[in-house]
Write an enzyme that holds these catalytic residues in place. Structure first.
Site, PDB file in Angstrom:
ATOM      1  CB  THR B 107      52.301  45.449  43.906  1.00  0.00           C
ATOM      2  OG1 THR B 107      51.248  44.585  44.312  1.00  0.00           O
ATOM      3  CG2 THR B 107      53.064  44.804  42.754  1.00  0.00           C
ATOM      4  CE  LYS B 183      50.204  41.210  42.582  1.00  0.00           C
ATOM      5  NZ  LYS B 183      49.850  42.482  43.188  1.00  0.00           N
ATOM      6  CE  LYS B 251      52.608  49.456  37.431  1.00  0.00           C
ATOM      7  NZ  LYS B 251      52.778  48.302  38.359  1.00  0.00           N
TER       8      LYS B 251
END
Lengths: 306, 306
Positions: B107, B183, B251
């Site tokens: 990711t 994502k 985050k």
């Protein structure tokens, strides 16, 4: 299920008054008839009579006549104004026997429900705050979610009646108004989830990602929500079918914000979501499908048609 | 599935390099081995070797050796820094045959993926941006969702390889970075849904409604979301198990906001949601379970323990 099982699976309550035989109420009343309850029903629209009688209901020409001899009087009317008019001006509460109860199933703000419940209690009748979710489909199949708030002993008596109409009957608290608030909070989540889905596809559109691909992926990932699965494809359709309009969420999220203000509970996500629905209403699209909240995001980035 | 079906259900790609044999990578590599691929694997932790060899993998002592003769080199590393170090400093890209491709499954922010893909293309190799969702459970059962962005011809060749690891393989676009963005958008929805669930139970708490009752109702109503169903009960537990920490969403939602800023797409709900996670981190609870975003709402109303 036949009308013969009069004494099985329900309390001693046998006689039900039912006011509001609209698209949902007519189906809910039909399930009560099918369970063997003696249901006296009324609706302002006289044309509701034939279908109701066909299900085994007893028509009442005047609203107050529906309350005569009832153990519980169900109100499935349009709004709180109708409920108060019926109870306190049209003589319905006076016609209801002293030991009986009012079951308010219409969606109303919690503060209004509290006020009505106090007036009903003062008149010596019990009160069940019992809004529903599940729509016409849930009403037709007796699979409504019912969020009931009332005293324990009242709930015990009302439960079988409610279970005739819904298969997910929750006793959410003992104070009328709490049921209405749960329904309000349900709408908080629906509104935020719908606006979030619009925010998601709009962010993707800025990077030329096909919104239908996003909807497909997110419908079966950790990003899924009931609203995204139900409204996603309509969000990106040209002229989507209207199952519930933009202005309904302007109103429902307004009720959320009012409840938050009254309870002194900040609801920052709901406040932002309402602004998005309000923007679309301000564009002149208050009557389009609520999935079109995406138009607020499109307008901000001026990316037409995505 | 046996190692004999070497030629069924996959492209001509036979040799896979795999770097990053952690909790997810080890399981993904094992599925490639089981499908009959010849997998040369490497991990910075030498102790990953035994389990990998047991699955049929060929251990590479140096990262660049994993790329030797590979049709595709899979990177399932911790972050973008590791990916760049391996490709451009540790000699992995140079070791990869010219006609082969890099598959970045870690990711990473979309902007970083775009930068890496350009450098890989400049070196004459193809590139597949292919982040996953589904976690360790999805990796173990080969049921990952894989969001791939790459040229059509590259996707055609990579698809069987990806399908060995995930059962929901989507080609989301032809430009590397689009997979990473999907994502990112997935996390936008997860973060907003989680904060919305916290907002919902906190509003109910102000009216003394049992949060577990709310979670139960909303888990099966139109208000449901995957996050609410998965995290709801942990939200109201005293010391919930940590499956993903508050700071992960600080985050991830930060990456959402950066992507929105880069693409000039406003994300008001995500921005509010991030503030809620940030508040909990600021309370000193960055490492508690992400369901504890509810602590931001509790703190605002100073209702302890609810």
């Amino acid at each position: 299920m036949t009308r013969d099982n009069k004494n099985s699976d329900r309390s001693e309550a046998n006689n039900i008054g039912f006011i509001g035989l609209g698209s949902m109420g007519s189906r809910m009343a039909a399930h009560l008839c099918a369970r063997g309850y003696r249901v006296r029903g009324h609706d302002v629209r006289a044309e509701a009579r034939a279908a109701f009688e066909k299900e085994g209901g007893i028509w009442a020409d005047a609203a107050k006549d529906a309350a005569l001899g009832a153990d519980f009087l169900v109100l499935m009317v349009v709004n709180v104004g109708q409920a108060e008019q019926l109870l306190f001006e049209a003589g319905v509460l006076d016609a209801l026997p002293k030991e009986s109860g009012v079951v308010l199933m219409a969606t109303c703000p919690a503060a209004d429900v509290e006020r009505i419940s106090k007036a009903v209690a003062k008149a010596g009748r019990s009160f069940v705050d019992a809004p529903v979710s599940g729509g016409v489909a849930g009403a037709a199949s007796a699979t409504l979610t019912i969020m009931a708030a009332c005293a324990n002993e009242t709930f015990a008596r009302a439960k079988p009646v409610l279970q005739a109409m819904g298969d997910k009957v929750h006793h959410v608290g003992s104070s009328p108004g709490q049921g209405a608030l749960v329904k309000t909070i349900n709408q908080l989540l629906c509104g935020v989830h719908l606006a979030a889905a619009a925010e998601a596809v709009s962010l993707g559109a800025q990077a030329d990602i096909d919104p239908q691909v996003l909807i497909n992926i997110f419908s079966e990932s950790s990003a899924s929500s009931w609203m995204l699965r139900d409204r996603g494809s309509r969000m990106i359709a040209g002229e989507p079918q209207v199952t519930s309009a933009i202005d309904i969420f302007v109103k429902d999220l307004g009720i959320v914000l009012d409840a938050g203000q009254r309870l002194k509970a900040p609801t920052p996500l709901a406040s932002i979501a309402q602004q998005m629905f309000l923007a679309v209403s301000g564009q002149g699209f208050g009557q389009v499908d609520d999935s079109q909240v995406v138009r607020a995001y499109r307008a901000m980035t001026s990316v037409s048609g995505r």
